[in-house]
Motif scaffolding. Structure first.
Motif: not given
Length: 463
Positions: A112, A147-149, A155, A157, A159
């Protein structure tokens, strides 16, 4: 006999220096650099080092080497490791996020961040919800952010805290992220932006953010201002109490806030950090469960700051290398084998006495099955290990196949590592001390390292 033992230890450390040099020519002595315990499994310990890492699965009774070349992080040594309850190891290296799901035997770079050209710097996960991960990135000129998992790092995404939002200008570098232990919805992210240093605070797990500028007016001059803001810790029981570090004019300051990051006061002053006239920088800190005692580590020493004391106390040990990590009422402290006979020890009395847990000469061959990068790359990179049978391997791992012969592996990285098929290397002879004797003159690095060992026997490791 004592001289022979010292010679053996010196030779072991010389070997570490020589073998570590290709990956970390700047590393200097072979030293431990960080301590990470597996959550809910205190018998599992992972210790970062200038020569890769060492791992123990039996509460420190045995330790096995993990070489840097097999850990998928090149020349960037991780400063932040995380070992989750289900066994996944993660490392934010400052260039990549790397993961191992097999106890440190196979490491992979997370696609990622790699595919987006982002450099993970901060890594955090609440103990109450280990599947949730927070990663901050800090590559200059890139669209950095937090970023958050929600699936343990499979994975990610973004913030709402991103460098292209009104609260975080372009070219912002998000240096670190911390979760309040007593309130997992409370997040702190430190950042350096074109407008100065900022602390971002969220009370709803990253849904909304309060931007708190940090001008640090006491640390400015006509020609310089404070830089390198890193949030370091949040108190166990008070989400409004936190600690950070800043740098100014070559000094490192430990700052404390008791109002949720709106104001900070210095708690460790720069005059405490000089050693023989040389300034030292902070590399890590810990606080007691009641937040009344703070420990701060520089590359060579450990300081203690008690609430109410006018100044920091320089601890007598460690000396020559230091790091600190707390688990409950136990402190894990890095030390220098070349000086006081341990590279990692524990203390339950705030550093007055230490119980040695790891000494570099006791390091064993990698405990990973054949076919994994750590086995196939690392065992051939240390002559003493290349000749060892696979005894003492982790009993929880699958049985290993035939031991590959020693030599220089063809694999240049973990991506193309496979089973090695180099020509055999002659079995090293064993000297009178039980060490493998070199076939020629002792390397210059070995002679250099022997000097402190010949003087060390008179030292008491607890004085």
């Amino acid at each position: 006999m004592k001289l022979l033992t010292s010679l053996c230890r010196g030779w072991v450390l010389a070997t570490l220096v020589l073998r570590a040099a290709p990956a970390f020519a700047h590393a200097g002595y072979p030293d431990t650099t960080s301590v990470t315990l597996r959550r809910d499994h205190p018998e599992d310990l992972f210790v970062g080092a200038t020569f890769g890492a060492v791992i123990s699965r039996d509460s420190g009774k045995t330790w096995h080497w993990v070489c840097a070349e097999a850990m998928a992080y090149g020349g960037w040594r991780p400063e932040t490791f995380l070992w989750q309850p289900e066994g996944t190891l993660l490392a934010a290296t400052g260039a990549d996020l790397t993961r191992s799901s097999d106890g440190g035997c196979t490491w992979q770079v997370h696609p990622y961040f790699k595919s987006r050209g982002l450099w993970p710097m901060g890594l955090a996960s609440p103990a109450s919800n280990p599947a949730r991960l927070w990663v901050s990135t800090g590559r200059s000129g890139s669209p950095n952010g937090l970023f958050r998992s929600d699936d343990g790092g499979e994975t990610f995404t973004p913030t709402s805290l991103q460098s292209n939002t009104p609260n975080a200008l372009d070219n912002s570098i998000f240096t670190a992220v911390k979760v309040a232990p007593s309130e997992p919805r409370r997040l702190y992210v430190s950042a350096s932006t074109p407008t100065g240093l900022h602390l971002y605070r969220s009370d709803d797990e990253g849904g909304t953010w309060e931007d708190i500028p940090q001008p640090f007016p006491d640390y400015q001059s006509e020609y310089s201002r404070a830089y390198d803001l890193f949030v370091l810790r949040v108190a166990d029981t008070d989400p409004d109490r936190l600690w950070a570090r800043i740098s100014w004019q070559g000094w490192t300051y430990v700052m404390e806030s008791r109002d949720g990051g709106h104001t900070f006061q210095s708690v460790l002053h720069p005059e405490n950090q000089t050693r023989d006239g040389i300034d030292e920088y902070l590399i890590g800190m810990e606080v007691s469960p009641d937040a009344k005692t703070l420990w701060a580590a520089t590359p060579t020493r450990l300081f203690r700051v008690r609430e109410g004391d006018p100044a920091a106390t320089l601890m007598p040990l460690p000396d020559g290398n230091a790091c600190v990590e707390r688990q409950g009422d136990v402190l894990y402290v890095c030390g220098a084998t070349r000086v006081h006979d341990w590279a990692l020890a524990t203390t339950t009395d705030e550093g007055q006495t230490y119980t040695p847990l790891f000494n570099l000469p006791d390091l064993k061959a990698p405990a990973c099955p054949a076919g994994t990068p750590v086995h196939d790359i690392c065992r051939s990179r240390w002559p003493q290990f290349a000749a060892q049978p696979d005894i003492g391997a982790d009993p929880t791992l699958p049985p290993e196949g035939p031991l590959p012969d020693g030599g220089t592996p063809d694999a240049g990285s973990s991506e193309d590592a496979g089973t090695l098929t180099e020509p055999p290397v002659p079995q090293p002879s064993t000297g009178p001390c039980g060490c493998s004797s070199p076939g020629g003159l002792l390397p210059v690095a070995g002679l250099f390292l022997l000097t402190p060992f010949s003087r060390r026997s008179r030292r008491n490791p607890e004085t």
